[in-house]
Structures are given as structure tokens and as C-alpha cells.
Scaffold this motif. Structure first.
Motif, PDB file in Angstrom:
ATOM      1  N   VAL A   1       0.856  -1.191   0.000  1.00 10.21           N
ATOM      2  CA  VAL A   1       0.000   0.000   0.000  1.00 10.21           C
ATOM      3  C   VAL A   1       0.885   1.231   0.000  1.00 10.21           C
ATOM      4  CG1 VAL A   1      -1.886  -1.199   1.191  1.00 10.21           C
ATOM      5  CG2 VAL A   1      -0.304   0.210   2.517  1.00 10.21           C
ATOM      6  N   HIS A   2       0.366   2.275  -0.595  1.00  3.59           N
ATOM      7  CA  HIS A   2       1.097   3.541  -0.680  1.00  3.59           C
ATOM      8  C   HIS A   2       0.106   4.649  -0.379  1.00  3.59           C
ATOM      9  CE1 HIS A   2       3.730   6.398  -3.343  1.00  3.59           C
ATOM     10  NE2 HIS A   2       3.873   6.644  -2.062  1.00  3.59           N
ATOM     11  N   LEU A   3       0.395   5.431   0.660  1.00  5.16           N
ATOM     12  CA  LEU A   3      -0.452   6.562   1.017  1.00  5.16           C
ATOM     13  C   LEU A   3       0.285   7.846   0.681  1.00  5.16           C
ATOM     14  CD1 LEU A   3      -3.073   7.623   2.259  1.00  5.16           C
ATOM     15  CD2 LEU A   3      -1.917   7.608   4.489  1.00  5.16           C
ATOM     16  N   GLU A   4      -0.355   8.680  -0.139  1.00  7.07           N
ATOM     17  CA  GLU A   4       0.192   9.982  -0.526  1.00  7.07           C
ATOM     18  C   GLU A   4      -0.715  11.066   0.042  1.00  7.07           C
ATOM     19  OE1 GLU A   4       0.455   9.980  -4.795  1.00  7.07           O
ATOM     20  OE2 GLU A   4       2.011   8.456  -4.809  1.00  7.07           O
ATOM     21  N   MET A   5      -0.106  12.066   0.674  1.00  4.89           N
ATOM     22  CA  MET A   5      -0.903  13.099   1.335  1.00  4.89           C
ATOM     23  C   MET A   5      -0.515  14.518   0.957  1.00  4.89           C
ATOM     24  SD  MET A   5      -1.322  11.370   5.122  1.00  4.89           S
ATOM     25  CE  MET A   5       0.425  11.033   5.411  1.00  4.89           C
ATOM     26  N   ARG A   6       0.414  14.691   0.048  1.00  2.00           N
ATOM     27  CA  ARG A   6       0.829  16.040  -0.356  1.00  2.00           C
ATOM     28  C   ARG A   6       0.030  16.487  -1.579  1.00  2.00           C
ATOM     29  NH1 ARG A   6       5.529  18.242   1.422  1.00  2.00           N
ATOM     30  NH2 ARG A   6       5.672  19.349  -0.552  1.00  2.00           N
ATOM     31  N   ASP A   7      -0.107  17.778  -1.736  1.00  2.00           N
ATOM     32  CA  ASP A   7      -0.791  18.325  -2.914  1.00  2.00           C
ATOM     33  C   ASP A   7       0.169  18.658  -4.043  1.00  2.00           C
ATOM     34  OD1 ASP A   7      -3.499  18.220  -2.052  1.00  2.00           O
ATOM     35  OD2 ASP A   7      -3.124  19.942  -0.752  1.00  2.00           O
ATOM     36  N   SER A   8       1.460  18.489  -3.798  1.00  2.00           N
ATOM     37  CA  SER A   8       2.451  18.746  -4.840  1.00  2.00           C
ATOM     38  C   SER A   8       3.726  17.989  -4.509  1.00  2.00           C
ATOM     39  CB  SER A   8       2.758  20.241  -4.928  1.00  2.00           C
ATOM     40  OG  SER A   8       3.693  20.490  -5.945  1.00  2.00           O
ATOM     41  N   TYR A   9       4.320  17.417  -5.543  1.00  2.00           N
ATOM     42  CA  TYR A   9       5.596  16.727  -5.433  1.00  2.00           C
ATOM     43  C   TYR A   9       6.470  17.216  -6.577  1.00  2.00           C
ATOM     44  CZ  TYR A   9       3.028  13.322  -2.564  1.00  2.00           C
ATOM     45  OH  TYR A   9       2.268  12.721  -1.604  1.00  2.00           O
ATOM     46  N   LEU A  10       7.732  17.383  -6.327  1.00  2.00           N
ATOM     47  CA  LEU A  10       8.713  17.683  -7.377  1.00  2.00           C
ATOM     48  C   LEU A  10       8.185  18.606  -8.471  1.00  2.00           C
ATOM     49  CD1 LEU A  10       9.907  13.998  -7.772  1.00  2.00           C
ATOM     50  CD2 LEU A  10      11.052  15.792  -6.478  1.00  2.00           C
ATOM     51  N   PRO A  11       7.907  19.860  -8.152  1.00  4.05           N
ATOM     52  CA  PRO A  11       7.325  20.762  -9.158  1.00  4.05           C
ATOM     53  C   PRO A  11       8.209  20.989 -10.381  1.00  4.05           C
ATOM     54  CG  PRO A  11       7.951  21.971  -7.178  1.00  4.05           C
ATOM     55  CD  PRO A  11       8.113  20.509  -6.864  1.00  4.05           C
ATOM     56  N   GLY A  12       9.509  20.695 -10.273  1.00  5.51           N
ATOM     57  CA  GLY A  12      10.398  20.849 -11.419  1.00  5.51           C
ATOM     58  C   GLY A  12      10.563  19.584 -12.239  1.00  5.51           C
ATOM     59  N   ASP A  13       9.823  18.533 -11.905  1.00  6.64           N
ATOM     60  CA  ASP A  13       9.914  17.270 -12.638  1.00  6.64           C
ATOM     61  C   ASP A  13       9.654  17.526 -14.125  1.00  6.64           C
ATOM     62  OD1 ASP A  13       9.853  14.508 -13.333  1.00  6.64           O
ATOM     63  OD2 ASP A  13       7.685  14.497 -13.062  1.00  6.64           O
ATOM     64  N   PRO A  14      10.565  17.086 -15.006  1.00  2.00           N
ATOM     65  CA  PRO A  14      10.399  17.359 -16.440  1.00  2.00           C
ATOM     66  C   PRO A  14       9.068  16.863 -17.016  1.00  2.00           C
ATOM     67  CG  PRO A  14      12.599  16.509 -16.005  1.00  2.00           C
ATOM     68  CD  PRO A  14      11.832  16.396 -14.718  1.00  2.00           C
ATOM     69  N   GLU A  15       8.568  15.740 -16.542  1.00  2.00           N
ATOM     70  CA  GLU A  15       7.279  15.237 -17.053  1.00  2.00           C
ATOM     71  C   GLU A  15       6.126  16.140 -16.622  1.00  2.00           C
ATOM     72  OE1 GLU A  15       6.613  12.792 -19.282  1.00  2.00           O
ATOM     73  OE2 GLU A  15       8.789  12.764 -19.504  1.00  2.00           O
ATOM     74  N   PHE A  16       6.175  16.640 -15.397  1.00  2.00           N
ATOM     75  CA  PHE A  16       5.139  17.564 -14.934  1.00  2.00           C
ATOM     76  C   PHE A  16       5.217  18.870 -15.715  1.00  2.00           C
ATOM     77  CE2 PHE A  16       3.919  20.900 -11.676  1.00  2.00           C
ATOM     78  CZ  PHE A  16       2.555  20.773 -11.874  1.00  2.00           C
ATOM     79  N   VAL A  17       6.413  19.376 -15.924  1.00  2.00           N
ATOM     80  CA  VAL A  17       6.584  20.615 -16.692  1.00  2.00           C
ATOM     81  C   VAL A  17       6.053  20.434 -18.111  1.00  2.00           C
ATOM     82  CG1 VAL A  17       8.301  22.219 -17.636  1.00  2.00           C
ATOM     83  CG2 VAL A  17       8.499  21.431 -15.260  1.00  2.00           C
ATOM     84  N   ALA A  18       6.354  19.289 -18.728  1.00  2.00           N
ATOM     85  CA  ALA A  18       5.835  19.013 -20.080  1.00  2.00           C
ATOM     86  C   ALA A  18       4.314  18.946 -20.066  1.00  2.00           C
ATOM     87  CB  ALA A  18       6.419  17.700 -20.606  1.00  2.00           C
ATOM     88  N   TRP A  19       3.735  18.352 -19.025  1.00  2.00           N
ATOM     89  CA  TRP A  19       2.276  18.293 -18.903  1.00  2.00           C
ATOM     90  C   TRP A  19       1.702  19.711 -18.784  1.00  2.00           C
ATOM     91  CZ3 TRP A  19      -1.302  19.760 -15.218  1.00  2.00           C
ATOM     92  CH2 TRP A  19      -2.596  19.247 -15.382  1.00  2.00           C
ATOM     93  N   GLN A  20       2.363  20.559 -17.995  1.00  4.45           N
ATOM     94  CA  GLN A  20       1.912  21.945 -17.853  1.00  4.45           C
ATOM     95  C   GLN A  20       1.917  22.658 -19.209  1.00  4.45           C
ATOM     96  OE1 GLN A  20       4.788  22.985 -14.687  1.00  4.45           O
ATOM     97  NE2 GLN A  20       3.010  23.779 -13.560  1.00  4.45           N
ATOM     98  N   ARG A  21       2.817  22.245 -20.072  1.00  2.00           N
ATOM     99  CA  ARG A  21       2.938  22.870 -21.398  1.00  2.00           C
ATOM    100  C   ARG A  21       2.033  22.207 -22.434  1.00  2.00           C
ATOM    101  NH1 ARG A  21       9.423  23.397 -20.874  1.00  2.00           N
ATOM    102  NH2 ARG A  21       9.401  25.281 -19.581  1.00  2.00           N
ATOM    103  N   GLY A  22       1.204  21.256 -21.987  1.00  2.00           N
ATOM    104  CA  GLY A  22       0.225  20.663 -22.893  1.00  2.00           C
ATOM    105  C   GLY A  22       0.446  19.220 -23.290  1.00  2.00           C
ATOM    106  N   LYS A  23       1.567  18.614 -22.896  1.00  2.00           N
ATOM    107  CA  LYS A  23       1.794  17.206 -23.248  1.00  2.00           C
ATOM    108  C   LYS A  23       0.779  16.336 -22.500  1.00  2.00           C
ATOM    109  CE  LYS A  23       5.012  13.370 -22.802  1.00  2.00           C
ATOM    110  NZ  LYS A  23       6.250  12.908 -22.199  1.00  2.00           N
ATOM    111  N   ARG A  24       0.132  15.439 -23.221  1.00  2.00           N
ATOM    112  CA  ARG A  24      -0.815  14.515 -22.609  1.00  2.00           C
ATOM    113  C   ARG A  24      -0.492  13.098 -23.055  1.00  2.00           C
ATOM    114  NH1 ARG A  24      -1.230  18.530 -20.187  1.00  2.00           N
ATOM    115  NH2 ARG A  24      -3.117  19.626 -19.539  1.00  2.00           N
ATOM    116  N   LEU A  25      -0.602  12.175 -22.126  1.00  2.00           N
ATOM    117  CA  LEU A  25      -0.438  10.766 -22.459  1.00  2.00           C
ATOM    118  C   LEU A  25      -1.739  10.267 -23.071  1.00  2.00           C
ATOM    119  CD1 LEU A  25       1.300   9.435 -19.213  1.00  2.00           C
ATOM    120  CD2 LEU A  25       2.357  10.295 -21.316  1.00  2.00           C
TER     121      LEU A  25
END
Length: 171
Positions: A17-41
Motif C-alpha cells: 500500500v502507498h499513502l500519498e498526502m501532499r498536494d504537490s511533489y517535485l514541481p520541477g519534474d520534467p514530465e510535470f513541466v511538459a504536462w503543464q505545457r500541454g503534453k498529454r499521455l
């Protein structure tokens, strides 16, 4: 140094089991940045375009019959990072992981550990400690029976209240 999460996954026999409780992780993560710029899987695209090496491990673990559950406690309205996590959850589900979401307001009366954790076979807990910006700063194994039992009870209650991924609507 070995990755402690991969170490725990490799030895799990019945449950992870994995419990996550934060509203943000690694804001500089390249995949997150790409998603912010419109990349979608695209779940309909060639699997290699959205499959990650970690998912090979998840698939191996779940194919052994290990039940793998992830619960996320989130503030609403959700942050942009949580929108990203919601979008990129389908590969984990395709690998066999079960994911649920719990609005923070519905978790207010649940005694919770002070940080995110992984738990393996209800025998050991791997706590993850973060900086204020969401960078992992340390991980710590705990096998103390009372602490593991507390984490197990907390996770079960979060899981019971949480909404399955496919039914959770972002606000």
C-alpha cells in the motif's frame, strides 16, 4: 545505494500500500513541466509512449498476486499537480495497481502518520520525508509492530472512504 521502494516491492508477498498526502511533489519534474505545457499521455497510443520502467516492476509484483493499492488524500479544489497525477494514473492501473482518491475534508478525523508511506505485507513501513517543495529528503524503514499497525489502520480507513480512480471527478 538500492532504491528502498523497489527493495520492498521485490520482497512483497501479499500486499503493498502507498499513502500519498501532499498536494504537490517535485514541481520541477520534467514530465510535470511538459504536462503543464500541454503534453498529454494517450491511453490509446502505442504503450511504449506512456509506459515507464517502474511499471514493469508494478506489473511483475501484481502478476505474482500481490495486491497493490495507492490512496491519495487531496485538497479540493485540487492543485495543478494533482490534476497531473490524476491524468498519469492510467499507466499504473494498466500495470495492476488499484488507486483511490480521498478529499482531505473527508479525512479530518482519521489518525494519520505525519508523512507519506509505503507498507509491505503489513510488516514494514517505509516513511518518505519531503522538503517543503516536495523533494524527497530521506526515507526511513520502520518495523515496529505498533507503528506498522497504526499505519495499516490509517490506510484501511482512507481506502474505505476513498473514491476509486475511475469515479473520482476533479474539482
Amino acid at each position: 545505494m538500492k532504491n528502498p521502494v523497489l527493495e520492498g516491492l521485490s520482497t512483497a508477498r501479499t500486499s503493498v500500500v502507498h499513502l500519498e498526502m501532499r498536494d504537490s511533489y517535485l514541481p520541477g519534474d520534467p514530465e510535470f513541466v511538459a504536462w503543464q505545457r500541454g503534453k498529454r499521455l494517450d491511453p490509446n497510443a502505442e504503450r511504449s509512449t506512456w509506459w515507464r520502467p517502474f511499471l514493469d516492476v508494478v506489473q511483475e509484483v501484481t502478476s505474482r498476486g500481490v495486491v497493490m493499492q495507492r490512496a491519495r488524500i487531496v485538497s479540493e479544489p485540487v492543485t495543478e499537480y494533482i490534476r497531473y497525477e490524476h491524468h498519469v494514473s492510467f499507466p499504473n492501473i494498466a500495470a495492476g495497481e488499484l488507486i483511490r482518491w480521498l478529499p482531505r475534508r473527508l479525512a479530518a478525523d482519521i489518525p494519520l502518520p505525519g508523512t507519506d508511506f509505503w507498507m509491505f505485507d503489513e510488516e514494514s513501513v517505509l516513511f518518505t520525508y519531503f522538503s517543503g517543495t516536495g523533494e524527497v529528503v530521506d526515507r526511513e524503514w520502520c518495523r515496529d509492530h505498533d507503528v506498522v499497525a497504526m499505519a495499516a489502520v490509517a490506510f484501511r480507513e482512507v481506502w474505505r472512504r476513498a473514491t476509486p480512480h475511475e469515479d473520482y471527478k476533479l474539482t
